[in-house]
Design an enzyme around this catalytic site. Structure first.
Site, PDB file in Angstrom:
ATOM      1  N   GLU A   1      -5.106  -6.021   3.948  1.00  9.09           N
ATOM      2  CA  GLU A   1      -7.135  -5.259   4.235  1.00  9.09           C
ATOM      3  C   GLU A   1      -7.238  -6.044   5.180  1.00  9.09           C
ATOM      4  O   GLU A   1      -8.457  -7.441   4.529  1.00  9.09           O
ATOM      5  CB  GLU A   1      -7.704  -5.004   3.173  1.00  9.09           C
ATOM      6  CG  GLU A   1      -6.985  -4.500   2.190  1.00  9.09           C
ATOM      7  CD  GLU A   1      -8.124  -4.160   0.536  1.00  9.09           C
ATOM      8  OE1 GLU A   1      -8.468  -4.761   0.431  1.00  9.09           O
ATOM      9  OE2 GLU A   1      -7.716  -3.095   0.193  1.00  9.09           O
TER      10      GLU A   1
ATOM     11  N   GLU B   1       0.223   2.578  -3.203  1.00  8.68           N
ATOM     12  CA  GLU B   1      -1.308   2.475  -3.385  1.00  8.68           C
ATOM     13  C   GLU B   1      -1.426   4.242  -3.971  1.00  8.68           C
ATOM     14  O   GLU B   1      -3.015   4.398  -4.206  1.00  8.68           O
ATOM     15  CB  GLU B   1      -2.336   1.765  -3.210  1.00  8.68           C
ATOM     16  CG  GLU B   1      -1.417  -0.026  -2.834  1.00  8.68           C
ATOM     17  CD  GLU B   1      -2.711  -0.758  -3.090  1.00  8.68           C
ATOM     18  OE1 GLU B   1      -3.615  -0.581  -3.009  1.00  8.68           O
ATOM     19  OE2 GLU B   1      -2.323  -1.979  -2.448  1.00  8.68           O
TER      20      GLU B   1
HETATM   21  C1  XIL Z   1      -6.883  -2.801  -7.534  1.00  4.14           C
HETATM   22  C2  XIL Z   1      -6.673  -2.868  -8.987  1.00  4.14           C
HETATM   23  O1  XIL Z   1      -5.885  -1.482  -9.316  1.00  4.14           O
HETATM   24  C3  XIL Z   1      -7.930  -3.151 -10.575  1.00  4.14           C
HETATM   25  O2  XIL Z   1      -7.570  -3.555 -11.406  1.00  4.14           O
HETATM   26  C4  XIL Z   1      -8.509  -4.393  -9.930  1.00  4.14           C
HETATM   27  O3  XIL Z   1      -9.932  -4.583 -10.710  1.00  4.14           O
HETATM   28  C5  XIL Z   1      -8.612  -4.357  -8.303  1.00  4.14           C
HETATM   29  O4  XIL Z   1      -8.000  -4.534  -7.705  1.00  4.14           O
HETATM   30  N1  XIL Z   1      -5.910  -2.026  -2.404  1.00  4.14           N
HETATM   31  C6  XIL Z   1      -5.241  -2.790  -3.235  1.00  4.14           C
HETATM   32  C7  XIL Z   1      -4.947  -3.288  -4.672  1.00  4.14           C
HETATM   33  O5  XIL Z   1      -4.530  -3.409  -2.408  1.00  4.14           O
HETATM   34  O6  XIL Z   1      -4.778  -4.687  -4.800  1.00  4.14           O
HETATM   35  C8  XIL Z   1      -6.104  -2.831  -5.196  1.00  4.14           C
HETATM   36  O7  XIL Z   1      -5.768  -2.862  -6.837  1.00  4.14           O
HETATM   37  C9  XIL Z   1      -6.665  -1.932  -4.980  1.00  4.14           C
HETATM   38  C10 XIL Z   1      -7.359  -1.234  -3.552  1.00  4.14           C
END
Ligand code: XIL
Length: 406
Positions: free
Chosen positions: A179, A289
């Site tokens: 990101e 994701e």
């Molecule tokens: C999220 C997790 O799922 C949560 O448990 C945590 O509180 C915050 O992060 N993008 C990403 C992930 O790259 O690492 C994130 O994961 C969700 C958004």
């Protein structure tokens, strides 16, 4: 010997188990609520012993984000049956794993790696450099002052060598930088103004992180990972970043498209464009994701008002209605239809969390403002996102059948 008798016996020997199997499959797959799609019929064709990974064995690994809780009990059984890749949801991020200069918390990450290795499951590492869940100590100078760019990059290098080095040979792919691209519509603003960017006075840390990761584990596949990578403005910014990295011979193998999606977002056209653009650079793609929230963005409140006054009763949560289910099924089907068409370029599809029993989006009101982009200050009226292929009881949803019947 009477051959006709033998044949009859054989026929019955095959027929009876086959009928039993069809009935059993039907019983197992019948959902508890009204079916709204044509996928009910196709559930009968599903094989109870096959998992997502088996349906996709000629395409790409199917992964899931895991926490410590996933390694035991019903979640772990489901993971082993359905998936052949895992990503630690939080346990390898910089803050959790390296909370201060000389402390590494290996315990959780090691357990996840051991679980995967013992079940022959591939592991994606997530992640080596991010502006969230960061190791705050890294941004402070030795005497409490500002850290210099040189020291920050040295710390980044040490961190990457320690983490990627420890799991060398076990983690097949890393999200190296997460990101780093800006979200605004300003097309001249390519990079997120994070601590990394500000302290380094530019994007050098991105190339540096990839070089360190490659040095630490030359075999690992290295990915740049981001969300909303199908939205035209952000897509172009990500493209510019990738092109620059390639021109500078930075060791990068591919792009992680996070795929925190909504019922109407992305459109098939946007998804194809994003894939075409990235693959035109010779890069591979992973959907890292994936989840599709059933929530829709709420209207922006009028200036000076709050979206939900304290005195008002909470908005009713109609939950996973048949209409939303049908839209989610259609979006999942669209996505996987396209994934299969691009199998030459796609090296993995990973879901973010196991089942609708728990999704990270639930804590964000279901991701009302759209998945990862939903800030912690987003008004939360409605809770659950129902974004995955398994329901709250870990049973396969109709959306599951829409992606495995092809
Ligand atoms: C999220 C997790 O799922 C949560 O448990 C945590 O509180 C915050 O992060 N993008 C990403 C992930 O790259 O690492 C994130 O994961 C969700 C958004």
């Amino acid at each position: 010997m009477n051959f006709s008798t033998v044949n009859k016996k054989t026929d019955r020997g095959i027929l009876l188990p086959a009928i039993a199997f069809i009935i059993l499959s039907f019983v197992q797959c019948t959902p508890k609520h009204k079916v709204v799609s044509s996928f009910k019929a196709s559930t009968i064709a599903g094989h109870p012993d096959k998992g997502l990974k088996d349906y996709y064995k000629n395409y790409f690994p199917i992964g899931v984000a895991v926490s410590m809780a996933s390694l035991h009990g019903p979640d772990s059984a489901l993971i082993v049956k359905e998936f052949n890749s895992i990503t630690p949801e939080n346990d390898m991020k910089m803050g959790p794993i390296h909370p201060s200069e000389n402390i590494y918390n290996w315990e959780n990450a090691d357990k996840i790696v051991d679980f995967a290795v013992s079940h022959h499951i591939k592991i994606r590492g997530h992640n080596l450099c991010w502006h969230n869940q960061e190791a705050a100590w890294m941004f402070k100078g030795p005497n409490g002052g500002a850290v210099t760019k040189e020291l920050l990059l040295q710390r980044l290098k040490d961190h990457i060598f320690a983490v990627a080095g420890r799991y060398r040979g076990k983690i097949y792919a890393w999200d190296v930088v997460n990101e780093a691209v800006d979200d605004s519509d300003d097309t001249t603003q390519i990079y997120r103004k994070s601590n990394w960017y500000n302290i380094c006075n530019g994007p050098d840390f991105i190339a540096a992180a990839f070089r360190y990761a490659h040095e630490a584990d030359p075999q690992a596949k290295l990915y740049y990972n981001d969300y909303n990578s199908e939205h035209p403005v952000k897509r172009e910014k990500i493209y510019k970043l990738l092109k620059k990295l390639i021109e500078e011979h930075v060791p990068i193998d591919g792009v992680g498209m996070q795929a925190h999606w909504k019922l109407n977002d992305p459109s098939p056209d946007e998804l194809r464009k994003a894939l075409d653009e990235v693959t035109s650079l010779g890069l591979k793609v992973q959907f890292t994701e994936l989840d599709i929230t059933i929530r829709v963005p709420q209207p922006t409140p009028a200036p000076g008002t709050t979206p939900q006054a304290a005195t008002m009763p909470p908005a009713t949560d109609a939950g996973y209605t048949p209409e939303l289910e049908a839209r989610q099924i259609a979006q999942y089907k669209m996505a996987f239809d396209i994934f299969r068409q691009y199998k030459k370029f796609i090296t993995g599809v990973t879901f973010w969390n196991v089942s609708d029993r728990y999704s990270w989006l639930d804590g964000r009101g279901g991701g009302l403002m759209g998945g990862a982009a939903a800030g912690l200050n987003t008004p939360r009226v409605i809770k659950k996102a129902y974004p995955l292929l398994f329901d709250e009881n870990r049973q396969r949803k109709n959306a599951y059948w829409s992606v495995v019947n092809f």
